[in-house]
Write a protein that holds these residues in place. Structure first.
Motif, PDB file in Angstrom:
ATOM      1  N   GLN A  71       0.845  -1.184   0.000  1.00 13.02           N
ATOM      2  CA  GLN A  71       0.000   0.000   0.000  1.00 13.02           C
ATOM      3  C   GLN A  71       0.882   1.236   0.000  1.00 13.02           C
ATOM      4  N   SER A  72       0.416   2.265  -0.658  1.00 11.77           N
ATOM      5  CA  SER A  72       1.183   3.507  -0.668  1.00 11.77           C
ATOM      6  C   SER A  72       1.091   4.177   0.705  1.00 11.77           C
ATOM      7  N   ASN A  73       2.029   5.041   0.977  1.00 11.95           N
ATOM      8  CA  ASN A  73       2.035   5.768   2.246  1.00 11.95           C
ATOM      9  C   ASN A  73       0.754   6.582   2.430  1.00 11.95           C
ATOM     10  N   GLU A  74       0.201   7.052   1.299  1.00 14.27           N
ATOM     11  CA  GLU A  74      -1.025   7.850   1.361  1.00 14.27           C
ATOM     12  C   GLU A  74      -2.198   7.057   1.937  1.00 14.27           C
ATOM     13  N   HIS A  75      -2.122   5.746   1.861  1.00 13.33           N
ATOM     14  CA  HIS A  75      -3.212   4.899   2.367  1.00 13.33           C
ATOM     15  C   HIS A  75      -3.218   4.780   3.888  1.00 13.33           C
ATOM     16  N   GLN A  76      -2.135   5.142   4.531  1.00 11.80           N
ATOM     17  CA  GLN A  76      -2.029   4.961   5.981  1.00 11.80           C
ATOM     18  C   GLN A  76      -3.062   5.767   6.756  1.00 11.80           C
ATOM     19  N   SER A  77      -3.472   6.905   6.244  1.00 14.32           N
ATOM     20  CA  SER A  77      -4.410   7.767   6.966  1.00 14.32           C
ATOM     21  C   SER A  77      -5.881   7.417   6.701  1.00 14.32           C
ATOM     22  N   MET A  78      -6.140   6.449   5.856  1.00  9.79           N
ATOM     23  CA  MET A  78      -7.516   6.072   5.524  1.00  9.79           C
ATOM     24  C   MET A  78      -8.191   5.353   6.692  1.00  9.79           C
ATOM     25  N   LYS A  79      -9.477   5.499   6.786  1.00 12.57           N
ATOM     26  CA  LYS A  79     -10.259   4.822   7.826  1.00 12.57           C
ATOM     27  C   LYS A  79     -10.799   3.503   7.257  1.00 12.57           C
ATOM     28  N   TRP A  80      -9.880   2.555   7.079  1.00 17.00           N
ATOM     29  CA  TRP A  80     -10.240   1.251   6.513  1.00 17.00           C
ATOM     30  C   TRP A  80     -11.154   0.500   7.469  1.00 17.00           C
ATOM     31  N   ARG A  81     -11.982  -0.356   6.920  1.00 16.62           N
ATOM     32  CA  ARG A  81     -12.903  -1.155   7.741  1.00 16.62           C
ATOM     33  C   ARG A  81     -12.214  -2.380   8.330  1.00 16.62           C
ATOM     34  N   ASP A  82     -11.259  -2.936   7.578  1.00 20.20           N
ATOM     35  CA  ASP A  82     -10.561  -4.153   8.018  1.00 20.20           C
ATOM     36  C   ASP A  82      -9.363  -3.747   8.876  1.00 20.20           C
ATOM     37  N   HIS A  83      -9.543  -3.786  10.207  1.00 20.66           N
ATOM     38  CA  HIS A  83      -8.484  -3.387  11.129  1.00 20.66           C
ATOM     39  C   HIS A  83      -7.682  -4.584  11.644  1.00 20.66           C
ATOM     40  N   ALA A  84      -8.343  -5.704  11.807  1.00 19.28           N
ATOM     41  CA  ALA A  84      -7.717  -6.851  12.469  1.00 19.28           C
ATOM     42  C   ALA A  84      -7.167  -7.882  11.496  1.00 19.28           C
ATOM     43  N   GLY A  85      -7.564  -7.800  10.241  1.00 20.06           N
ATOM     44  CA  GLY A  85      -7.174  -8.830   9.283  1.00 20.06           C
ATOM     45  C   GLY A  85      -5.921  -8.496   8.500  1.00 20.06           C
ATOM     46  N   THR A  86      -5.788  -9.164   7.380  1.00 19.77           N
ATOM     47  CA  THR A  86      -4.648  -8.979   6.492  1.00 19.77           C
ATOM     48  C   THR A  86      -5.164  -8.534   5.130  1.00 19.77           C
ATOM     49  N   PRO A  87      -5.055  -7.232   4.810  1.00 19.09           N
ATOM     50  CA  PRO A  87      -5.551  -6.743   3.531  1.00 19.09           C
ATOM     51  C   PRO A  87      -4.537  -6.931   2.408  1.00 19.09           C
ATOM     52  N   CYS A  88      -5.052  -7.026   1.198  1.00 20.91           N
ATOM     53  CA  CYS A  88      -4.189  -6.988   0.013  1.00 20.91           C
ATOM     54  C   CYS A  88      -4.696  -5.860  -0.873  1.00 20.91           C
ATOM     55  N   CYS A  89      -3.959  -5.590  -1.926  1.00 18.19           N
ATOM     56  CA  CYS A  89      -4.320  -4.483  -2.815  1.00 18.19           C
ATOM     57  C   CYS A  89      -4.348  -4.948  -4.261  1.00 18.19           C
ATOM     58  N   ILE A  90      -5.273  -4.378  -4.993  1.00 18.33           N
ATOM     59  CA  ILE A  90      -5.316  -4.560  -6.443  1.00 18.33           C
ATOM     60  C   ILE A  90      -4.684  -3.319  -7.054  1.00 18.33           C
ATOM     61  N   HIS A  91      -3.798  -3.569  -8.013  1.00 16.70           N
ATOM     62  CA  HIS A  91      -3.145  -2.482  -8.746  1.00 16.70           C
ATOM     63  C   HIS A  91      -3.247  -2.775 -10.240  1.00 16.70           C
ATOM     64  N   ARG A  92      -3.319  -1.729 -11.023  1.00 15.47           N
ATOM     65  CA  ARG A  92      -3.151  -1.812 -12.471  1.00 15.47           C
ATOM     66  C   ARG A  92      -4.061  -2.825 -13.164  1.00 15.47           C
ATOM     67  N   LEU A  93      -5.328  -2.848 -12.812  1.00 14.51           N
ATOM     68  CA  LEU A  93      -6.272  -3.703 -13.524  1.00 14.51           C
ATOM     69  C   LEU A  93      -6.497  -3.077 -14.892  1.00 14.51           C
ATOM     70  N   ALA A  94      -6.240  -3.847 -15.943  1.00 16.21           N
ATOM     71  CA  ALA A  94      -6.341  -3.318 -17.303  1.00 16.21           C
ATOM     72  C   ALA A  94      -6.942  -4.363 -18.238  1.00 16.21           C
ATOM     73  N   VAL A  95      -7.867  -3.911 -19.071  1.00 13.47           N
ATOM     74  CA  VAL A  95      -8.484  -4.754 -20.090  1.00 13.47           C
ATOM     75  C   VAL A  95      -8.249  -4.073 -21.432  1.00 13.47           C
ATOM     76  N   ARG A  96      -7.784  -4.847 -22.416  1.00  9.67           N
ATOM     77  CA  ARG A  96      -7.567  -4.271 -23.741  1.00  9.67           C
ATOM     78  C   ARG A  96      -8.821  -3.543 -24.205  1.00  9.67           C
ATOM     79  N   PRO A  97      -8.680  -2.330 -24.748  1.00  7.47           N
ATOM     80  CA  PRO A  97      -9.845  -1.535 -25.131  1.00  7.47           C
ATOM     81  C   PRO A  97     -10.818  -2.262 -26.068  1.00  7.47           C
ATOM     82  N   ASP A  98     -10.312  -3.058 -26.977  1.00 10.09           N
ATOM     83  CA  ASP A  98     -11.210  -3.753 -27.903  1.00 10.09           C
ATOM     84  C   ASP A  98     -11.957  -4.906 -27.237  1.00 10.09           C
ATOM     85  N   ARG A  99     -11.635  -5.198 -25.978  1.00 14.67           N
ATOM     86  CA  ARG A  99     -12.300  -6.266 -25.224  1.00 14.67           C
ATOM     87  C   ARG A  99     -13.093  -5.729 -24.037  1.00 14.67           C
TER      88      ARG A  99
END
Length: 169
Positions: A71-99
């Motif tokens: 997670q980026s440093n900017e995410h540290q100040s967010m009020k996330w709902r998952d406090h006790a668990g182990t979060p992961c992040c999705i980055h760079r989701l991309a679908v070819r424009p013709d699809r």
């Protein structure tokens, strides 16, 4: 079509997807992805780290996503709902424009969530450029809740932060 881990031998196919998506975003006057981010060094690191996954049609990838726990440093100040668990992040989701518009983004998202559960993560976090209404809608339709906003250098608009709790069986 199943999601699979991207390998270095497919790197040219990955570059093609991102080049096409960046051109499409530019046509829409969306400055979400510019020359500086994301770039070939980031994609290569994703592949080498084993965190980029995609959907292939024939020998070409048509959709990709990176799933990791960074997670980026900017995410540290967010009020996330998952406090006790182990979060992961999705980055760079991309679908070819013709699809785009054929359910590949949804399929990739669901597959990434399934993989995250298998890897023991309890939630998925993402940030989406505010002007990318299509992506924001995709995430909201799939159960992601808005948490807040973050700003990154050299971007006119903020990114909307979103989170989805993963239910384990």
């Amino acid at each position: 079509m199943e999601m699979m881990k991207v390998e270095m031998r497919d790197f040219r196919s990955i570059l093609k997807i991102f080049r096409e998506v960046k051109m499409e975003l530019e046509k829409q006057n969306n400055d979400q992805w510019k020359w500086i981010y994301p770039n070939r060094f980031i994609y290569k690191a994703d592949v080498k780290n084993g965190t980029m996954y995609g959907i292939k049609e024939g020998n070409e990838y048509i959709a990709v996503v990176t799933l990791d726990n960074r997670q980026s440093n900017e995410h540290q100040s967010m009020k996330w709902r998952d406090h006790a668990g182990t979060p992961c992040c999705i980055h760079r989701l991309a679908v070819r424009p013709d699809r785009q518009g054929k359910g590949l983004g949804k399929q990739l998202l669901r597959s990434a969530e399934h993989l995250a559960k298998q890897q023991g993560y309890t939630s998925v976090r993402i940030d989406v450029y505010q002007s990318n209404a299509t992506a924001i809608s995709l995430y909201e339709k799939n159960g992601y809740l808005r948490i807040g906003e973050v700003r990154y250098p050299m971007r006119k608009l903020p990114y909307v932060t979103m989170e989805k709790q993963l239910l384990h069986d």
